[in-house]
Design an enzyme around this catalytic site. Structure first.
Site, PDB file in Angstrom:
ATOM      1  N   TYR A  71       0.826  -1.207   0.000  1.00  0.00           N
ATOM      2  CA  TYR A  71       0.000   0.000   0.000  1.00  0.00           C
ATOM      3  C   TYR A  71       0.863   1.261   0.000  1.00  0.00           C
ATOM      4  O   TYR A  71       0.542   2.262  -0.615  1.00  0.00           O
ATOM      5  CB  TYR A  71      -0.922   0.006   1.223  1.00  0.00           C
ATOM      6  CG  TYR A  71      -1.945   1.125   1.167  1.00  0.00           C
ATOM      7  CD1 TYR A  71      -1.712   2.345   1.797  1.00  0.00           C
ATOM      8  CD2 TYR A  71      -3.110   0.962   0.432  1.00  0.00           C
ATOM      9  CE1 TYR A  71      -2.627   3.370   1.722  1.00  0.00           C
ATOM     10  CE2 TYR A  71      -4.040   1.986   0.358  1.00  0.00           C
ATOM     11  CZ  TYR A  71      -3.786   3.185   1.007  1.00  0.00           C
ATOM     12  OH  TYR A  71      -4.708   4.208   0.914  1.00  0.00           O
ATOM     13  N   PHE A 123      -7.546  21.600 -24.807  1.00  0.00           N
ATOM     14  CA  PHE A 123      -7.954  20.197 -24.818  1.00  0.00           C
ATOM     15  C   PHE A 123      -9.082  20.061 -23.792  1.00  0.00           C
ATOM     16  O   PHE A 123      -9.086  20.702 -22.758  1.00  0.00           O
ATOM     17  CB  PHE A 123      -6.817  19.209 -24.528  1.00  0.00           C
ATOM     18  CG  PHE A 123      -7.329  17.800 -24.618  1.00  0.00           C
ATOM     19  CD1 PHE A 123      -7.592  17.069 -23.486  1.00  0.00           C
ATOM     20  CD2 PHE A 123      -7.677  17.262 -25.848  1.00  0.00           C
ATOM     21  CE1 PHE A 123      -8.141  15.796 -23.591  1.00  0.00           C
ATOM     22  CE2 PHE A 123      -8.241  16.003 -25.957  1.00  0.00           C
ATOM     23  CZ  PHE A 123      -8.471  15.269 -24.825  1.00  0.00           C
ATOM     24  N   THR A 124     -10.021  19.195 -24.065  1.00  0.00           N
ATOM     25  CA  THR A 124     -11.263  19.139 -23.304  1.00  0.00           C
ATOM     26  C   THR A 124     -11.029  18.984 -21.802  1.00  0.00           C
ATOM     27  O   THR A 124     -11.430  19.833 -21.002  1.00  0.00           O
ATOM     28  CB  THR A 124     -12.126  17.964 -23.802  1.00  0.00           C
ATOM     29  OG1 THR A 124     -11.318  16.768 -23.758  1.00  0.00           O
ATOM     30  CG2 THR A 124     -12.568  18.179 -25.249  1.00  0.00           C
ATOM     31  N   ASP A 214       1.828  19.656 -21.197  1.00  0.00           N
ATOM     32  CA  ASP A 214       1.016  18.456 -21.312  1.00  0.00           C
ATOM     33  C   ASP A 214       1.805  17.554 -22.258  1.00  0.00           C
ATOM     34  O   ASP A 214       1.766  17.714 -23.464  1.00  0.00           O
ATOM     35  CB  ASP A 214      -0.359  18.801 -21.892  1.00  0.00           C
ATOM     36  CG  ASP A 214      -1.191  17.551 -22.125  1.00  0.00           C
ATOM     37  OD1 ASP A 214      -2.411  17.694 -22.360  1.00  0.00           O
ATOM     38  OD2 ASP A 214      -0.633  16.434 -22.094  1.00  0.00           O
ATOM     39  N   LYS A 257      -1.084   7.225 -23.574  1.00  0.00           N
ATOM     40  CA  LYS A 257      -0.607   7.443 -24.944  1.00  0.00           C
ATOM     41  C   LYS A 257       0.852   7.058 -25.032  1.00  0.00           C
ATOM     42  O   LYS A 257       1.158   5.890 -25.236  1.00  0.00           O
ATOM     43  CB  LYS A 257      -0.836   8.905 -25.361  1.00  0.00           C
ATOM     44  CG  LYS A 257      -2.293   9.254 -25.635  1.00  0.00           C
ATOM     45  CD  LYS A 257      -3.088   9.305 -24.359  1.00  0.00           C
ATOM     46  CE  LYS A 257      -4.204  10.295 -24.374  1.00  0.00           C
ATOM     47  NZ  LYS A 257      -4.985  10.284 -23.131  1.00  0.00           N
ATOM     48  N   ARG A 381     -14.536  15.617 -33.253  1.00  0.00           N
ATOM     49  CA  ARG A 381     -13.702  16.659 -32.645  1.00  0.00           C
ATOM     50  C   ARG A 381     -14.085  18.002 -33.278  1.00  0.00           C
ATOM     51  O   ARG A 381     -13.300  18.654 -33.956  1.00  0.00           O
ATOM     52  CB  ARG A 381     -12.210  16.372 -32.864  1.00  0.00           C
ATOM     53  CG  ARG A 381     -11.726  15.112 -32.203  1.00  0.00           C
ATOM     54  CD  ARG A 381     -11.379  15.228 -30.730  1.00  0.00           C
ATOM     55  NE  ARG A 381     -12.502  15.195 -29.813  1.00  0.00           N
ATOM     56  CZ  ARG A 381     -12.344  15.000 -28.496  1.00  0.00           C
ATOM     57  NH1 ARG A 381     -11.145  14.821 -27.999  1.00  0.00           N
ATOM     58  NH2 ARG A 381     -13.391  14.999 -27.693  1.00  0.00           N
ATOM     59  N   PHE A 447     -19.584  15.588 -25.327  1.00  0.00           N
ATOM     60  CA  PHE A 447     -19.318  14.643 -26.417  1.00  0.00           C
ATOM     61  C   PHE A 447     -19.295  13.204 -25.916  1.00  0.00           C
ATOM     62  O   PHE A 447     -19.539  12.265 -26.650  1.00  0.00           O
ATOM     63  CB  PHE A 447     -17.995  14.978 -27.112  1.00  0.00           C
ATOM     64  CG  PHE A 447     -16.811  15.077 -26.177  1.00  0.00           C
ATOM     65  CD1 PHE A 447     -16.531  16.274 -25.517  1.00  0.00           C
ATOM     66  CD2 PHE A 447     -16.011  13.983 -25.929  1.00  0.00           C
ATOM     67  CE1 PHE A 447     -15.457  16.380 -24.642  1.00  0.00           C
ATOM     68  CE2 PHE A 447     -14.936  14.072 -25.043  1.00  0.00           C
ATOM     69  CZ  PHE A 447     -14.653  15.273 -24.402  1.00  0.00           C
TER      70      PHE A 447
HETATM   71  C1  LIG Z   1      -3.477  15.993 -24.988  1.00  0.00           C
HETATM   72  C2  LIG Z   1      -4.216  15.279 -23.922  1.00  0.00           C
HETATM   73  C3  LIG Z   1      -5.085  14.215 -24.213  1.00  0.00           C
HETATM   74  O1  LIG Z   1      -5.225  13.822 -25.496  1.00  0.00           O
HETATM   75  C4  LIG Z   1      -5.790  13.575 -23.150  1.00  0.00           C
HETATM   76  C5  LIG Z   1      -6.730  12.546 -23.394  1.00  0.00           C
HETATM   77  N1  LIG Z   1      -7.042  12.252 -24.622  1.00  0.00           N
HETATM   78  C6  LIG Z   1      -7.953  11.406 -25.044  1.00  0.00           C
HETATM   79  C7  LIG Z   1      -8.785  10.605 -24.130  1.00  0.00           C
HETATM   80  C8  LIG Z   1      -8.156  11.279 -26.492  1.00  0.00           C
HETATM   81  O2  LIG Z   1      -8.972  10.464 -26.937  1.00  0.00           O
HETATM   82  O3  LIG Z   1      -7.459  12.032 -27.227  1.00  0.00           O
HETATM   83  C9  LIG Z   1      -5.564  14.022 -21.827  1.00  0.00           C
HETATM   84  C10 LIG Z   1      -6.270  13.391 -20.637  1.00  0.00           C
HETATM   85  O4  LIG Z   1      -5.643  12.154 -20.402  1.00  0.00           O
HETATM   86  P1  LIG Z   1      -6.498  10.930 -19.778  1.00  0.00           P
HETATM   87  O5  LIG Z   1      -7.448  10.459 -20.854  1.00  0.00           O
HETATM   88  O6  LIG Z   1      -7.232  11.444 -18.549  1.00  0.00           O
HETATM   89  O7  LIG Z   1      -5.444   9.900 -19.446  1.00  0.00           O
HETATM   90  C11 LIG Z   1      -4.692  15.058 -21.592  1.00  0.00           C
HETATM   91  N2  LIG Z   1      -4.034  15.672 -22.626  1.00  0.00           N
END
Ligand SMILES: CC1=C(O)/C(=C\N=C(/C)C(=O)O)C(COP(=O)(O)O)=CN1
Length: 455
Positions: A71, A123-124, A214, A257, A381, A447
């Protein structure tokens, strides 16, 4: 760019679903014409997102078997810290369950309500956390980023005049930090040049403004610097990444990513004071500072994956596959964002369905039509993703796009041919296509869960 074969061989396969047109019509109706609401089993080739959809390597899976699920103080956390230090150059790390977990924490830490947060296009999830913390986002990206046809090699760049103008307008002390995304997702996976990063650093040093990144797709950004920026040809991506990040005070990272994992994220930084605040918050929202909402095995998978994502051969194939799909569509006259980005091909839905107004939701409509044609899932988008402003009015983004997002190490170019053939078929009958309208609009990040019906 010389096409290269996959620099890996396949050791495990996951059967995917071949559907009929009737099955797809029933599925998209049940999903309210929102590709986010489709069931995975109804999807043939899933290009919704590159987030969390990568294939992990045998080294990552074996690292997971050694995960330390203590933990507190787990070895897995130490492995992640070591990997971040070695590959990114940041000494301090705070894990979170995924990128938006890190965005939530850093927004709370750095933003005093009423302050301003400039960034290279919104970004959203990033913007919503900045606004929830009381900040106001300002888009300081270069104008070319808003033009799908512009071939500027670094469309993710910050417009230094826009940044300076904001400083002059509100005062440096009213700027919480500037957030530079590498690459810029909503602009079409577009990179930021090293020269631009250095120039932003100079302005931040002059005014004492925190420079945050980011870094979600940092490896792909570095690959474009290697390909396009003078002085970087032949330099290993890993070296370029270290140089890029040396200019930032810290990063939010979605490991889903460019760390090649299915879940995970973190904050990485140099300032102990920021880490102290992150640790105070992470225990409230994510978990102990040594696991941040993740299992130990996830931390180990991320420690290995972030290193693998910096491999030049892997990136040449990965970005080459995106380019292959984009060039097939270009050859058929399908309007797409240029230059072709690092993680996706972005179709210019406004040009594709130029007989529809933005209020008829062209990108939402096109994503549904592509699914109906072939079972390929893509993501809107455009105006739906842009949401409403503080006054409750629709935002009207210049970019009305459908994103064909390629997961990492998952599909072959045979799948890309299926996708291209489908988009081209829809393009050939585009004049028959009518728009969509909301039947249910969710209040935040609409969305994800809104539902639509044909006009
Ligand atoms: C540039 C950027 C992104 O592209 C992003 C998440 N992107 C998604 C989910 C996408 O489909 O592009 C996020 C959020 O990450 P998260 O999906 O919470 O692990 C932050 N910055």
């Amino acid at each position: 760019m010389p096409a290269i074969a996959e620099p890996y061989r396949i050791k495990m396969v996951e059967p995917i679903t071949m559907t009929t047109r009737e099955q797809r019509e029933a599925a998209i109706r049940a999903a309210g014409y929102n590709t986010f609401l489709l069931r995975s089993d109804d999807v043939y080739i899933d290009l919704l997102t590159d987030s969390g959809t990568s294939a992990m390597s045998d080294r990552q899976w074996s690292a997971m078997m050694m995960g330390d699920e203590a933990y507190a103080g787990a070895r897995s956390f130490d492995h992640l810290v070591e990997s971040v230090r070695e590959n990114y150059g940041f000494p301090l790390v705070c894990p979170t369950h995924q990128g938006r977990g890190a965005e939530h924490l850093i927004s709370k830490i750095l933003i005093t309500p009423g302050q301003h947060v400039p960034g290279n296009m919104y970004f959203t999830t990033t913007r919503v956390h900045q606004e929830l913390a009381g900040g106001t986002f300002h888009d300081v990206i270069i104008d070319e980023a808003h033009d799908p046809a512009s071939r500027h090699p670094f469309k993710g760049n910050v417009d230094l005049d826009k940044f300076q103008a904001l400083i002059d307008e509100v005062g440096a002390d009213q700027i919480a930090y500037i957030n530079v995304a590498v690459t810029v997702n909503m602009a079409g996976g577009q990179p930021v040049s090293m020269a631009n990063i250095r120039a932003v650093r100079e302005i931040c040093d002059r005014y004492g403004i925190i420079l945050w990144s980011d870094a979600t797709r940092l490896a792909e950004n570095a690959w474009f610097i290697q390909e396009r920026e003078d002085g970087y040809a032949g330099r290993p991506v890993a070296e370029i990444v270290r140089e890029m990040l040396s200019h930032f005070d810290g990063i939010t990272m979605s490991g889903k990513k460019d760390c090649l994992v299915n879940i995970g994220g973190f904050l990485a930084m140099r300032d102990e004071a920021i880490l102290t605040k992150a640790r105070e918050l992470v225990v409230v929202y994510e978990g102990m500072p040594t696991y941040g909402g993740l299992a130990g095995r996830d931390l180990d998978a991320m420690a290995v994956g972030l290193r693998e994502a910096l491999d030049d051969d892997y990136l040449t194939h990965r970005i080459g596959q995106v380019r292959y799909l984009g060039e097939r569509l270009q050859a058929a006259g399908v309007p797409i964002v240029e230059p072709i980005g690092g993680h996706a091909v972005f179709i210019d839905a406004a040009a594709f369905l130029d007989h529809l107004s933005q209020d008829e939701l062209p990108a939402q409509t096109l994503a549904a039509e592509i699914f109906l044609d072939s079972g390929v899932r893509s993501m809107e988008r455009g105006i739906v993703s842009a949401g409403r402003d503080a006054d409750g009015n629709n935002r009207y983004p210049k970019l009305e796009l459908v994103r064909l997002t390629i997961p990492r190490r998952v599909y072959t170019n045979s799948h890309m041919d299926v996708v291209a053939d489908s988009v081209i078929r829809v393009f050939q009958r585009r004049r028959e296509i009518q728009g969509l309208t909301f039947v249910y609009e969710s209040p935040t990040l609409r969305f994800f869960t809104s539902r639509f019906e044909p006009l």
